[in-house]
Design an enzyme around this catalytic site. Structure first.
Site, PDB file in Angstrom:
ATOM      1  N   HIS A 188      38.510  15.628  -8.370  1.00 12.04           N
ATOM      2  CA  HIS A 188      38.507  16.756  -8.925  1.00 12.04           C
ATOM      3  C   HIS A 188      39.997  17.229  -9.014  1.00 12.04           C
ATOM      4  CE1 HIS A 188      34.203  17.076  -8.524  1.00 12.04           C
ATOM      5  NE2 HIS A 188      34.540  16.708  -7.170  1.00 12.04           N
ATOM      6  N   SER A 214      65.708  15.989 -23.646  1.00 10.54           N
ATOM      7  CA  SER A 214      65.331  17.219 -24.523  1.00 10.54           C
ATOM      8  C   SER A 214      66.596  17.405 -25.670  1.00 10.54           C
ATOM      9  CB  SER A 214      64.792  18.315 -23.945  1.00 10.54           C
ATOM     10  OG  SER A 214      64.818  19.599 -24.531  1.00 10.54           O
ATOM     11  N   LYS A 263      66.196  18.505 -18.793  1.00  9.31           N
ATOM     12  CA  LYS A 263      64.654  17.538 -19.048  1.00  9.31           C
ATOM     13  C   LYS A 263      64.931  15.986 -18.997  1.00  9.31           C
ATOM     14  CE  LYS A 263      61.246  19.044 -19.799  1.00  9.31           C
ATOM     15  NZ  LYS A 263      60.529  19.510 -20.957  1.00  9.31           N
ATOM     16  N   GLU A 315      53.622   8.974 -22.230  1.00  9.16           N
ATOM     17  CA  GLU A 315      52.718  10.043 -22.875  1.00  9.16           C
ATOM     18  C   GLU A 315      52.734   9.370 -24.376  1.00  9.16           C
ATOM     19  OE1 GLU A 315      54.777  14.267 -22.235  1.00  9.16           O
ATOM     20  OE2 GLU A 315      56.251  12.767 -23.076  1.00  9.16           O
TER      21      GLU A 315
END
Ligand code: ARG
Length: 462
Positions: A161, A282, A288, A295
């Site tokens: 979980h 970024s 970043k 992804e």
């Protein structure tokens, strides 16, 4: 690409030229030219067989070989003139062959149809794609085994979980990914058995009146055997559906793996450092470092499942035997193969450069009372029923939460307040090291067990 509407296929039967848009609409050459080398391979085997049964002379056969060789080279060099007017890869090659060698080129299609020809080409194409996908899975598996070996002692929280559950080793976690890939590879190997059956000889649908030798063509093309039913041979695409199904499962696995990498690379987890070469910055936020590769792989999983659904829908309404619908099988198949090859390659290249951050993993495992089950098991060994032990440990966890301490930081006296059976030796099992070391059975997370599993896996699967 030329589109002039002259000398079109089957023109003798037609009194009207094909509508210019329909010609483009029905053509597949834009995408099926990818199977040109397989088409040539199939034609060489077919011509060899036609000569052996006396339909082609040796000279005709040799002219065909020579012409096809030249065409193959023209395609390799990017000089081949593909024409929409010739509809597909098969007609383009045949037209060029006839242009090059004359009448013998027109004899090549004896005892064959584009229906069995295209089914043969797809199977040859898929065979080589599946083999290359299997090879890259093996490369990724090797990378996982190497990293797992390096991280066999590294303790991290195991989750259920997405809550800290019990400590595991990072090596053990990586071996879970290895196991999924074992099954992925088995599925592809199994699919390959059904892909590697030869449809050539089924002709349009009913076979042919020539005394063809299908055993010979099958052997020449490296198939395991000729297909058993001509109608099935030209209409079956379930081998392609199987491939996209196996591919969808692989992509689902890579997507889950990606999700973990994205989480682990975040500042909140900070369990791993992904290699700079696999991340990007970024355009606006200078701080970043985005995990683009995982992804993108996660994102690409959708298209492969989409292709599986496309092929299922493509087939479900088709009566036997061949229907033009089947031309729609190629783009999903090609894209599935490309996506699998690329995503697996990206992972195989990236995994060896993943850097674990053992201190962060360790302190995260310390935070979530990950050894609570070990304490319950300890009490059971001292004679308490598991359900009662569960209750006792619940109280200890409550105290830990209130006083912001891990179970291993609670004093013996306090623990004894919950159960008089607890003695000094409890601290051996409350440590993260003690917890993982105790799980030594087959499939367990103990470092030595993981090292043994890695050794077995290397011998069995690589
Ligand atoms: N381009 C076609 C395909 O991809 C080749 C077979 C065409 N056969 C036919 N009878 N129209 O399926």
């Amino acid at each position: 690409m030329t589109t002039a509407n002259k000398d079109k296929l089957s023109s003798a039967r037609f009194s009207e030229a094909t509508d210019a848009f329909v010609e483009i609409f029905t053509a597949s050459v834009d995408f099926d030219q990818r199977m040109a080398q397989q088409d040539i391979q199939g034609s060489i085997a077919h011509a060899t067989m036609l000569c052996k049964i006396g339909i082609l002379t040796e000279t005709e056969r040799d002219d065909i070989f020579q012409g096809l060789k030249q065409i193959g080279e023209e395609i390799e060099r990017g000089e081949f003139q593909w024409s929409v007017q010739q509809e597909d890869v098969h007609m383009n090659l045949e037209a060029r062959l006839t242009e090059l060698i004359g009448i013998a080129g027109k004899k090549l299609h004896t005892g064959r149809s584009r229906n069995d020809q295209v089914a043969t080409d797809i199977r040859l194409y898929m065979r080589s794609e599946i083999n290359s996908i299997i090879a890259v899975i093996t490369r990724l598996q090797t990378a996982l085994l190497d990293l797992a070996e390096q991280e066999a002692d590294t303790i991290m929280p195991g989750f259920t979980h997405l809550q800290v559950a019990q400590p595991v080793t990072f090596g053990h976690h990586l071996m879970a990914w290895f196991e999924m890939l074992v099954r992925d590879k088995e599925r592809l190997e199994d699919c390959l058995k059904r892909v590697n059956i030869m449809p050539l000889g089924a002709a349009a649908l009913a076979g042919t009146s020539y005394p063809i030798d299908r055993e010979l063509t099958s052997e020449l093309l490296g198939f395991s055997r000729p297909s058993a039913n001509s109608l099935d041979s030209v209409s079956d695409r379930d081998f392609a559906i199987e491939f996209t199904a196996a591919g969808s499962i692989i992509m689902m696995h890579l997507s889950r793996f990606s999700e973990e990498l994205v989480l682990w690379a975040s500042a909140q987890f900070s369990f791993i450092e992904l290699p700079d070469a696999f991340c990007t910055g970024s355009s606006i936020m200078p701080q970043k470092k985005n995990p683009d590769v995982p992804e993108l792989v996660r994102g690409k999983s959708g298209r492969v499942t989409g292709h599986l659904v496309s092929l299922l829908m493509l087939m479900k309404g088709q009566p036997l035997a061949y229907n033009k619908d089947n031309q729609e099988d190629k783009e999903p198949l090609f894209d599935t193969a490309d996506t699998l090859n690329n995503c697996l390659r990206a992972f195989a290249d990236m995994v060896p450069h993943i850097q674990a951050k053992p201190e962060n993993m360790y302190s995260a495992a310390k935070k979530g009372f990950a050894t609570a089950t070990d304490l319950a098991d300890y009490l059971v060994r001292k004679g308490i029923a598991f359900r009662d032990a569960h209750e006792v440990v619940g109280l200890a966890v409550k105290l830990g939460l209130e006083s912001e301490r891990d179970l291993s930081e609670i004093s013996l006296a306090e623990l004894q307040g919950f159960s008089a059976l607890i003695t000094e030796d409890v601290f051996d099992i409350l440590s993260l090291e003690g917890s993982v070391a105790a799980r030594q059975h087959i499939g367990g997370t103990a470092p030595d067990t993981v090292r043994a599993a890695i050794k077995t896996a290397r011998a069995a699967y690589l």
